[in-house]
Design a protein around this motif. Structure first.
Motif, PDB file in Angstrom:
ATOM      1  N   GLU A   1       1.044   5.499  57.715  1.00 39.87           N
ATOM      2  CA  GLU A   1       1.630   5.394  59.093  1.00 39.87           C
ATOM      3  C   GLU A   1       1.856   6.617  59.786  1.00 39.87           C
ATOM      4  N   VAL A   2       1.844   6.377  60.972  1.00 37.36           N
ATOM      5  CA  VAL A   2       1.817   7.478  61.988  1.00 37.36           C
ATOM      6  C   VAL A   2       3.055   7.251  62.812  1.00 37.36           C
ATOM      7  N   VAL A   3       4.162   8.257  62.825  1.00 44.96           N
ATOM      8  CA  VAL A   3       5.324   8.013  63.610  1.00 44.96           C
ATOM      9  C   VAL A   3       5.000   9.112  64.644  1.00 44.96           C
ATOM     10  N   PHE A   4       5.442   8.649  65.981  1.00 47.30           N
ATOM     11  CA  PHE A   4       5.199   9.732  66.947  1.00 47.30           C
ATOM     12  C   PHE A   4       6.814   9.727  67.472  1.00 47.30           C
ATOM     13  N   CYS A   5       7.154  10.994  67.364  1.00 49.43           N
ATOM     14  CA  CYS A   5       8.722  11.358  67.497  1.00 49.43           C
ATOM     15  C   CYS A   5       8.813  12.886  67.793  1.00 49.43           C
ATOM     16  N   ASP A   6       9.919  13.412  68.136  1.00 48.78           N
ATOM     17  CA  ASP A   6      10.272  14.624  68.229  1.00 48.78           C
ATOM     18  C   ASP A   6      10.753  14.911  66.771  1.00 48.78           C
ATOM     19  N   LEU A   7      10.242  16.178  66.234  1.00 41.85           N
ATOM     20  CA  LEU A   7      10.439  16.443  64.707  1.00 41.85           C
ATOM     21  C   LEU A   7      11.761  17.273  64.420  1.00 41.85           C
ATOM     22  N   PRO A   8      12.549  16.825  63.739  1.00 36.26           N
ATOM     23  CA  PRO A   8      14.018  17.619  63.590  1.00 36.26           C
ATOM     24  C   PRO A   8      13.490  18.826  62.836  1.00 36.26           C
ATOM     25  N   LYS A   9      14.486  19.869  63.271  1.00 35.49           N
ATOM     26  CA  LYS A   9      14.097  21.320  62.799  1.00 35.49           C
ATOM     27  C   LYS A   9      15.378  21.886  62.630  1.00 35.49           C
ATOM     28  N   THR A  10      15.348  23.049  61.868  1.00 32.77           N
ATOM     29  CA  THR A  10      16.518  23.804  61.225  1.00 32.77           C
ATOM     30  C   THR A  10      16.585  24.698  62.292  1.00 32.77           C
ATOM     31  N   SER A  11      17.851  25.699  62.215  1.00 31.61           N
ATOM     32  CA  SER A  11      17.723  26.663  63.343  1.00 31.61           C
ATOM     33  C   SER A  11      17.087  27.717  63.339  1.00 31.61           C
ATOM     34  N   THR A  12      16.346  27.871  62.284  1.00 28.62           N
ATOM     35  CA  THR A  12      15.215  28.860  62.066  1.00 28.62           C
ATOM     36  C   THR A  12      13.904  28.215  62.609  1.00 28.62           C
ATOM     37  N   GLY A  13      13.779  27.110  62.987  1.00 29.26           N
ATOM     38  CA  GLY A  13      12.658  26.483  63.679  1.00 29.26           C
ATOM     39  C   GLY A  13      11.736  25.797  62.453  1.00 29.26           C
ATOM     40  N   LYS A  14      12.516  25.712  61.261  1.00 29.08           N
ATOM     41  CA  LYS A  14      11.520  24.961  60.137  1.00 29.08           C
ATOM     42  C   LYS A  14      11.697  23.479  60.194  1.00 29.08           C
ATOM     43  N   ILE A  15      10.605  22.753  60.060  1.00 27.36           N
ATOM     44  CA  ILE A  15      10.626  21.190  60.299  1.00 27.36           C
ATOM     45  C   ILE A  15      11.555  20.800  59.061  1.00 27.36           C
ATOM     46  N   GLN A  16      12.767  19.902  59.297  1.00 29.38           N
ATOM     47  CA  GLN A  16      13.294  19.318  58.177  1.00 29.38           C
ATOM     48  C   GLN A  16      12.782  18.219  57.518  1.00 29.38           C
ATOM     49  N   LYS A  17      12.103  18.551  56.506  1.00 29.24           N
ATOM     50  CA  LYS A  17      11.592  17.457  55.694  1.00 29.24           C
ATOM     51  C   LYS A  17      12.368  16.336  55.099  1.00 29.24           C
ATOM     52  N   THR A  18      13.660  17.195  54.570  1.00 27.81           N
ATOM     53  CA  THR A  18      14.668  16.145  54.029  1.00 27.81           C
ATOM     54  C   THR A  18      14.997  15.145  54.959  1.00 27.81           C
ATOM     55  N   VAL A  19      15.128  15.494  56.050  1.00 20.86           N
ATOM     56  CA  VAL A  19      15.438  14.229  57.169  1.00 20.86           C
ATOM     57  C   VAL A  19      14.428  13.167  57.468  1.00 20.86           C
ATOM     58  N   LEU A  20      13.113  13.552  57.207  1.00 17.88           N
ATOM     59  CA  LEU A  20      12.101  12.726  57.337  1.00 17.88           C
ATOM     60  C   LEU A  20      11.748  12.149  56.130  1.00 17.88           C
ATOM     61  N   ARG A  21      12.115  12.511  55.118  1.00 16.96           N
ATOM     62  CA  ARG A  21      11.844  11.638  53.547  1.00 16.96           C
ATOM     63  C   ARG A  21      12.936  10.552  53.814  1.00 16.96           C
ATOM     64  N   GLU A  22      14.097  10.857  54.259  1.00 13.71           N
ATOM     65  CA  GLU A  22      15.194   9.935  54.411  1.00 13.71           C
ATOM     66  C   GLU A  22      14.974   8.864  55.207  1.00 13.71           C
ATOM     67  N   ARG A  23      14.168   9.120  56.346  1.00 15.63           N
ATOM     68  CA  ARG A  23      13.809   8.140  57.352  1.00 15.63           C
ATOM     69  C   ARG A  23      12.645   7.540  56.682  1.00 15.63           C
ATOM     70  N   ALA A  24      11.799   8.030  56.006  1.00 16.12           N
ATOM     71  CA  ALA A  24      10.583   7.362  55.703  1.00 16.12           C
ATOM     72  C   ALA A  24      11.056   6.112  54.546  1.00 16.12           C
ATOM     73  N   ALA A  25      11.952   6.669  53.829  1.00 19.27           N
ATOM     74  CA  ALA A  25      12.536   5.906  52.499  1.00 19.27           C
ATOM     75  C   ALA A  25      13.411   4.854  53.265  1.00 19.27           C
TER      76      ALA A  25
END
Length: 522
Positions: free
Chosen positions: A488-512
């Motif tokens: 699946e491909v989800v088009f969205c704004d990627l959540p990021k930390t204050s240092t600009g890292k993509i928050q994969k923890t947030v994305l895992r929660e969404r995917a689950a």
């Protein structure tokens, strides 16, 4: 140790030297405020004296909650100059998270920006530490009325600061830095970034994050200019770059991506030429190629909070100058080798033995040396787990190339196991961002009743670009094994930390199914 041949190392000494050597040169450009090196040194010692007058004693903890600006820069020197221990705080944390850090570090004074006053007050009110709050007006009064102070460092291995991790897998850990490590790491950054008195450094990297990878001290030792940027806004960043002849900046790959995507980005080399030091995640070959087309040199750095920031560098070689953009990007995407003050970066198996340097056998990156933390504050168990044999395990899975350069293939927690096959999310992400319509991509696992896990891609598109989910899936299949392509491909704004890292923890929660997916039919 004592005698003529020994003096304890501390990064505060860099400012003391520059205040003499570069006394009249501009040190800080922060909005309307400009400070010379002589003025900065005077203010730093006055802040140290003011903190002492407020009751701060050597060894006490002083926290700072501030955006990139002169207060945070001054405190980075002033707190250790007064013999205290600095606790830089992430400005994006909630009051509850901030209160935990105040208590865990036993903070006695909290300096903060006006814009963060509400968060500072809420954190202090709910903490047991109940630190003295010092907003900018009180900070200025504290500094202006104080006698300059400089407490000599007697033990270079004494704590300089406590830097807290992001806490994505639990409570944040307090990483203890010592004076010697910060001093040496700063010299390594100055050398590898080729800083000198003509350098202009733009603060796109949060100064609270690993002390800005030790660049507050590195830029200062070189006599360069600190150009402050409280928030990364690409238009403002390009204005400052051109107006103040900026030569250097640092950040996560997403920071460079956002700058290059802006309408003010250059189409050719700037004068002076710009060097971007990128770390925090592996930069994709596509991003490196776009930077080269814009005339921006890129150095890839690798490290963690536990390693004073970048402990490794993808060391450029003279022979790379003749390579085409694709070959150069593939080499530059590697994490590289230990910096000049680090020990060799190892890739080890589950027994702590080095894996073969065959660019194929996967192990975990292990580090030790002067630029590795003393340990976790008040957590000896976690320290022992992180370094079971004296080598700190980073949690990054990597391979070792025959030339000694290491390359991350994924975070241990980011590997997707689908039908018994391992899928490296980084590999799929690189395939996705090689499509011209894709600006950024993150791939995570979604639980699947048949396969166990399947890859799901979250994608943000370049301005004005259009592509379908099916087209991206086929694009990946044309480059990787079909089972690695996202389901699946989800088009969205990627959540990021204050240092600009993509928050994969947030994305895992969404995917689950634990959070909203903002899909579109772009």
């Amino acid at each position: 140790m004592s005698g003529l041949s020994f003096e304890p190392l501390t990064p505060t000494s860099f400012l003391e030297r520059s205040a003499t050597v570069f006394a009249r040169r501009p040190a800080v450009l922060d909005g309307a405020l400009t400070l010379t090196y002589a003025e900065l040194w005077q203010r730093v010692r006055q802040v140290a004296g003011g903190l002492a007058g407020a009751g701060v004693r050597p060894g006490d903890r002083v926290a700072v909650l501030a955006a990139n600006g002169h207060m945070l820069l001054e405190a980075t020197f002033a707190v250790p100059a007064g013999g205290a221990v600095l606790v830089p705080m992430n400005i994006r944390l909630s009051p509850g998270e901030l209160a935990y850090i105040l208590d865990h570090a036993e903070v006695s004074v909290l300096l903060h920006d006006d814009g963060l006053a509400a968060a500072a007050r809420a954190a202090a009110a709910t903490s047991a530490a109940r630190p003295l709050l010092v907003p900018p007006a009180a900070y200025d009064a504290l500094r202006a009325g104080a006698e300059p102070l400089l407490v000599p460092v007697e033990d270079e291995l004494a704590p300089l600061s406590i830097n807290y991790t992001s806490g994505t897998t639990g409570r944040p850990k307090g990483v203890v830095y010592h004076h010697r490590g910060a001093y040496l790491q700063s010299m390594a950054m100055a050398l590898h970034a080729r800083l000198d008195a003509a350098s202009g450094y733009l603060w796109t990297l949060p100064m609270f994050h690993c002390h800005g990878w030790c660049f507050p001290w590195a830029v200062t030792l070189a006599g360069g200019r600190h150009v402050c940027l409280p928030k990364v806004e690409p238009g403002e960043a390009w204005r400052l770059i051109r107006e103040h002849r900026v030569t250097h900046l640092c950040g996560a790959p997403t920071v460079l991506t956002s700058l290059l995507a802006h309408q003010d980005a250059p189409t050719g080399s700037l004068d002076p030429r710009l060097l971007a030091c990128v770390g925090g995640a592996p930069p994709s070959p596509a991003l490196l190629g776009r930077a080269l087309q814009a005339g921006i040199d890129v150095i890839h750095l690798y490290g963690l909070t536990e390693t004073y920031g970048p402990a490794a560098i993808c060391q450029p070689q003279p022979e790379w100058a003749g390579l085409d953009a694709g070959e150069l990007a593939a080499l530059t995407a590697r994490q590289g080798v230990g910096n000049v003050i680090a020990q060799r970066v190892r890739v080890v198996d589950e027994h702590g033995e080095d894996v073969p340097a065959d660019a194929a056998t996967v192990g975990e990156i292990a580090m030790r040396g002067n630029d590795v933390m003393v340990g976790y504050h008040r957590d000896p168990a976690a320290t022992g787990t992180a370094a079971p044999d004296g080598w700190f395990r980073t949690g990054d899975l990597a391979v070792a190339h025959p030339d000694g350069y290491v390359q991350v293939v994924d975070r241990a927690k980011d590997v997707i196991i689908s039908g018994g096959e391992n899928i490296a999310s980084v590999e799929v992400e690189n395939a996705l961002v090689s499509h011209p319509a894709v600006q950024e991509a993150a791939v995570v696992a979604r639980p699947d009743p048949h396969w166990g896990e399947v890859p799901v891609a979250y994608v943000s598109l370049a301005s004005g670009a259009s592509v379908t989910e099916g087209e991206l899936v086929e694009h990946v299949r044309g480059r990787l094994a079909h089972f690695k392509a996202p389901r699946e491909v989800v088009f969205c704004d990627l959540p990021k930390t204050s240092t600009g890292k993509i928050q994969k923890t947030v994305l895992r929660e969404r995917a689950a199914g634990g959070g909203p997916d903002q899909a579109s039919s772009t």
